[in-house]
Design a protein around this motif. Structure first.
Motif, mmCIF file in Angstrom:
data_model
loop_
_atom_site.group_PDB
_atom_site.id
_atom_site.type_symbol
_atom_site.label_atom_id
_atom_site.label_comp_id
_atom_site.label_asym_id
_atom_site.label_seq_id
_atom_site.Cartn_x
_atom_site.Cartn_y
_atom_site.Cartn_z
ATOM 1 N N THR A 27 23.526 -84.107 12.065
ATOM 2 C CA THR A 27 22.263 -84.174 11.327
ATOM 3 C C THR A 27 21.175 -83.501 12.165
ATOM 4 O O THR A 27 20.910 -83.922 13.278
ATOM 5 N N ALA B 120 16.780 -84.182 9.968
ATOM 6 C CA ALA B 120 17.040 -85.058 8.822
ATOM 7 C C ALA B 120 17.672 -84.303 7.659
ATOM 8 O O ALA B 120 17.367 -84.532 6.498
ATOM 9 N N SER B 121 18.597 -83.398 7.977
ATOM 10 C CA SER B 121 19.248 -82.605 6.949
ATOM 11 C C SER B 121 20.631 -82.175 7.419
ATOM 12 O O SER B 121 20.973 -82.326 8.593
ATOM 13 N N ILE B 122 21.419 -81.624 6.481
ATOM 14 C CA ILE B 122 22.714 -81.077 6.855
ATOM 15 C C ILE B 122 22.489 -79.731 7.535
ATOM 16 O O ILE B 122 21.490 -79.057 7.277
ATOM 17 N N VAL C 192 20.813 -89.391 5.028
ATOM 18 C CA VAL C 192 20.852 -87.949 4.746
ATOM 19 C C VAL C 192 22.109 -87.616 3.951
ATOM 20 O O VAL C 192 22.071 -86.852 2.992
ATOM 21 N N MET C 193 23.224 -88.194 4.323
ATOM 22 C CA MET C 193 24.470 -87.885 3.638
ATOM 23 C C MET C 193 24.461 -88.410 2.204
ATOM 24 O O MET C 193 24.931 -87.744 1.291
ATOM 25 N N HIS D 54 19.420 -91.747 9.885
ATOM 26 C CA HIS D 54 19.940 -90.496 9.332
ATOM 27 C C HIS D 54 21.217 -90.676 8.512
ATOM 28 O O HIS D 54 21.693 -89.722 7.916
ATOM 29 N N TYR D 55 21.760 -91.897 8.466
ATOM 30 C CA TYR D 55 22.927 -92.100 7.606
ATOM 31 C C TYR D 55 22.547 -91.848 6.142
ATOM 32 O O TYR D 55 23.390 -91.496 5.327
ATOM 33 N N VAL E 5 29.884 -88.037 10.316
ATOM 34 C CA VAL E 5 28.490 -87.684 10.554
ATOM 35 C C VAL E 5 28.067 -88.111 11.951
ATOM 36 O O VAL E 5 28.352 -89.232 12.374
ATOM 37 N N ALA F 41 24.478 -88.270 14.425
ATOM 38 C CA ALA F 41 23.022 -88.172 14.294
ATOM 39 C C ALA F 41 22.338 -88.846 15.474
ATOM 40 O O ALA F 41 22.907 -89.718 16.123
#
Length: 161
Positions: free
Chosen positions: A80, A83-85, A120-121, A117-118, A110, A112
């Motif tokens: 991450t 805050a994005s892929i 984000v997915m 940030h979990y 993931v 991060a």
């Protein structure tokens, strides 16, 4: 059954190490007729998507896209950033056709720097995968920086997941 693990980043080692550990665990559980391949985007020459048909690509790009399209199960390693892929992973999605993951089982690992940030997915990656017709594994592995010692997974909880 063809398993493809794809590291969605071109820098760092945490996600790469998490995928390698998952690959090692899976190799103990699958039959000899199954295959596992780890694709690392580091060092690959992949241009930005320009809207062409995925089969019109060449070189590293076409090789990676074919490996993804031929997989039965895909596991994406997703660090991450901001805050994005990561952009390299999104570019792979953009290079593929809309239904690229139809009848494919797709999961992700993931990493991060923030526990928040979990999300984000849930809000970014899952909608893309749904649009591309993936059968998404309901649970995914999320590892925070505190779960790693350097680049090595040190959390038994994350290892169990």
């Amino acid at each position: 059954m063809r398993y493809v693990f794809l590291n969605g980043s071109i820098i760092g080692h945490n996600t790469e190490n998490m995928l390698s550990e998952l690959q090692n665990q899976l190799e103990k559980q699958i039959s000899e007729s199954d295959s596992i391949q780890l694709i690392d985007l580091k060092g690959e020459k992949i241009p930005f998507s320009d809207g062409r048909n995925w089969l019109d690509n060449t070189g590293d790009t076409l090789k990676i896209l074919k490996e993804v399209m031929e997989a039965d199960v895909l596991i994406f390693g997703v660090p991450t950033y901001q805050a994005s892929i990561p952009a390299p992973l999104k570019n792979i999605f953009d290079l593929l056709p809309e239904g690229a993951f139809y009848h494919k089982l797709v999961g992700f690992v993931v990493t991060a720097g923030s526990p928040k940030h979990y999300l984000v997915m849930k809000h970014q990656l899952k909608p893309i995968l749904n649009f591309m017709k993936a059968n998404i594994i309901p649970n995914y592995v999320f590892a925070h920086d505190s779960d790693l010692s350097g680049s090595i997974l040190s959390s038994d909880d994350v290892s169990m997941r």
